[in-house]
Scaffold this active site. Structure first.
Site, PDB file in Angstrom:
ATOM      1  CB  THR A   1      43.715  34.953  30.761  1.00 29.47           C
ATOM      2  OG1 THR A   1      43.981  33.681  30.183  1.00 29.47           O
ATOM      3  CG2 THR A   1      44.195  34.965  32.194  1.00 29.47           C
TER       4      THR A   1
ATOM      5  CG  ASN B   1      30.683  46.996  41.215  1.00 28.75           C
ATOM      6  OD1 ASN B   1      31.572  46.459  40.569  1.00 28.75           O
ATOM      7  ND2 ASN B   1      30.893  48.055  41.983  1.00 28.75           N
TER       8      ASN B   1
ATOM      9  CG  HIS C   1      35.142  46.432  39.704  1.00 28.74           C
ATOM     10  ND1 HIS C   1      33.827  46.358  39.285  1.00 28.74           N
ATOM     11  CD2 HIS C   1      35.889  46.154  38.611  1.00 28.74           C
ATOM     12  CE1 HIS C   1      33.790  46.041  37.995  1.00 28.74           C
ATOM     13  NE2 HIS C   1      35.025  45.907  37.580  1.00 28.74           N
TER      14      HIS C   1
ATOM     15  NE  ARG D   1      33.759  42.478  36.763  1.00 23.42           N
ATOM     16  CZ  ARG D   1      32.528  42.842  37.148  1.00 23.42           C
ATOM     17  NH1 ARG D   1      32.002  42.313  38.240  1.00 23.42           N
ATOM     18  NH2 ARG D   1      31.840  43.732  36.446  1.00 23.42           N
TER      19      ARG D   1
ATOM     20  CB  VAL E   1      35.870  53.273  43.475  1.00 23.37           C
ATOM     21  CG1 VAL E   1      34.937  54.366  43.986  1.00 23.37           C
ATOM     22  CG2 VAL E   1      35.128  52.344  42.533  1.00 23.37           C
TER      23      VAL E   1
END
Length: 336
Positions: A209, A109, A69, A65, A73
């Site tokens: 998942t 976040n 992220h 993740r 950005v």
């Protein structure tokens, strides 16, 4: 008036050439970028990631993740005709400073992005085997791949050579990272803006998942939506009270069946109306344009694994800093 138009035309031409030049830097990424400068990089990163996941299986999803992220950005700052793109550049790792408010406390976040300590551990280990060579952005890319592979997912050769950003933007993180409440059109549009197709969207969403989510991100779905399996909703409601502020940080697995194993169960869940996020279930709705992709992945795990790996490589190409742009941070949390 003519001189103004002429000046503006020259400005546009210069800007276009700068953008064109900047876009060409992606070609400098390569899978063997550190083969001579840091030959022990890959086993060093994998050892730390594996150790972290053995302590807490959820950490694999957290590192995946973080990379997502970081890449999503994307800001273009124009100052004196100098363009800086922020994409897969380690900006998510930066702490706030007196000169900028970073991404760690952006809405997507805050109280949820984690794994920063693992990245610190990797950076420390890598500095021992090859100091001052490997960027934090590349550490994120490698740790995401290793996390997926260790948890049973596909392997892919990670393209490397990214450099680290010297700034970050909380506003950009708020505006660019898709929300769990996004509808399908919003998701397709957001991914398209980064050069990712609807198939890439569905494949990358399959990263759900593994991992867990906080009650506050799925409360509205389990209490207010009709496109949800009733028994699944009741199961999730047991640990996520209806009232805002009550149990907001209580966790639930994104994949109810195999939350610590990377497989295609996520897509089977969507077909059974057991997607945890509103944005998840949007990928499989009545007559939706991504229905067939979800159906395909639910029936063919090999296709999902292949497409996920390809989409991760494609996502990793989003606006990296290369060459002399950016820097190689000594500490991933702050600029040099």
């Amino acid at each position: 008036m003519a001189s103004i138009v002429s000046c503006f035309s020259k400005f546009c031409l210069t800007l276009f050439l700068l953008v064109l030049f900047h876009g060409s830097t992606n070609a400098k990424l390569s899978t063997n970028f550190y083969s001579k400068s840091c030959p022990n990089l890959l086993p060093t990163v994998k050892f730390i990631v594996h150790s972290a996941i053995m302590k807490e299986a959820r950490m694999g999803a957290s590192l995946l993740r973080l990379f997502f992220h970081d890449c999503f950005v994307n800001v273009i700052l124009l100052l004196l005709l100098l363009i800086t793109s922020l994409g897969c550049d380690g900006s998510v790792l930066l702490d706030d400073t007196s000169s900028f408010i970073g991404e760690k406390n952006a809405a997507p976040n805050r109280n949820s992005a984690r794994g920063f300590n693992v990245v610190d551990d990797i950076k420390s280990a890598v500095k021992i085997v090859c100091p001052g060579v490997v960027s934090c952005a590349d550490i994120l890319a490698l740790s995401a791949r290793d996390s997926v592979t260790i948890l049973g997912g596909p392997y892919w050769d990670v393209k490397l050579g990214r450099r680290d950003a010297r700034t970050a933007s909380q506003a950009a993180a708020n505006n660019n990272i898709p929300s769990p409440s996004s509808n399908l059109n919003q998701l397709i549009s957001r991914f398209s803006a980064h050069g990712l197709s609807p198939r890439d969207l569905v494949a990358l969403s399959g990263g759900h998942t593994i991992g867990q989510a906080r009650c506050t991100t799925f409360r509205a779905r389990i209490y207010n939506e009709s496109n949800i399996d009733s028994s699944f909703a009741r199961t999730r409601q047991r640990n996520c009270p209806r009232a805002t502020g009550s149990g907001d940080n209580n966790l639930a697995p994104l994949d109810i069946h195999t939350p610590t194993y990377f497989d295609n169960s996520y897509f089977k869940n969507l077909i059974d109306r057991r997607g945890l996020f509103h944005s998840d279930q949007q990928l499989f709705t009545g007559g939706g344009p991504t229905n067939s992709i979800v159906q395909g992945y639910s029936n063919n795990p090999r296709s999902f694994r292949s497409d996920f790996a390809a989409a991760m490589i494609k996502m990793g190409d989003i606006s990296p800093l290369t060459g002399t742009k950016g820097e190689i941070r000594k500490n991933c949390r702050r600029v040099n």
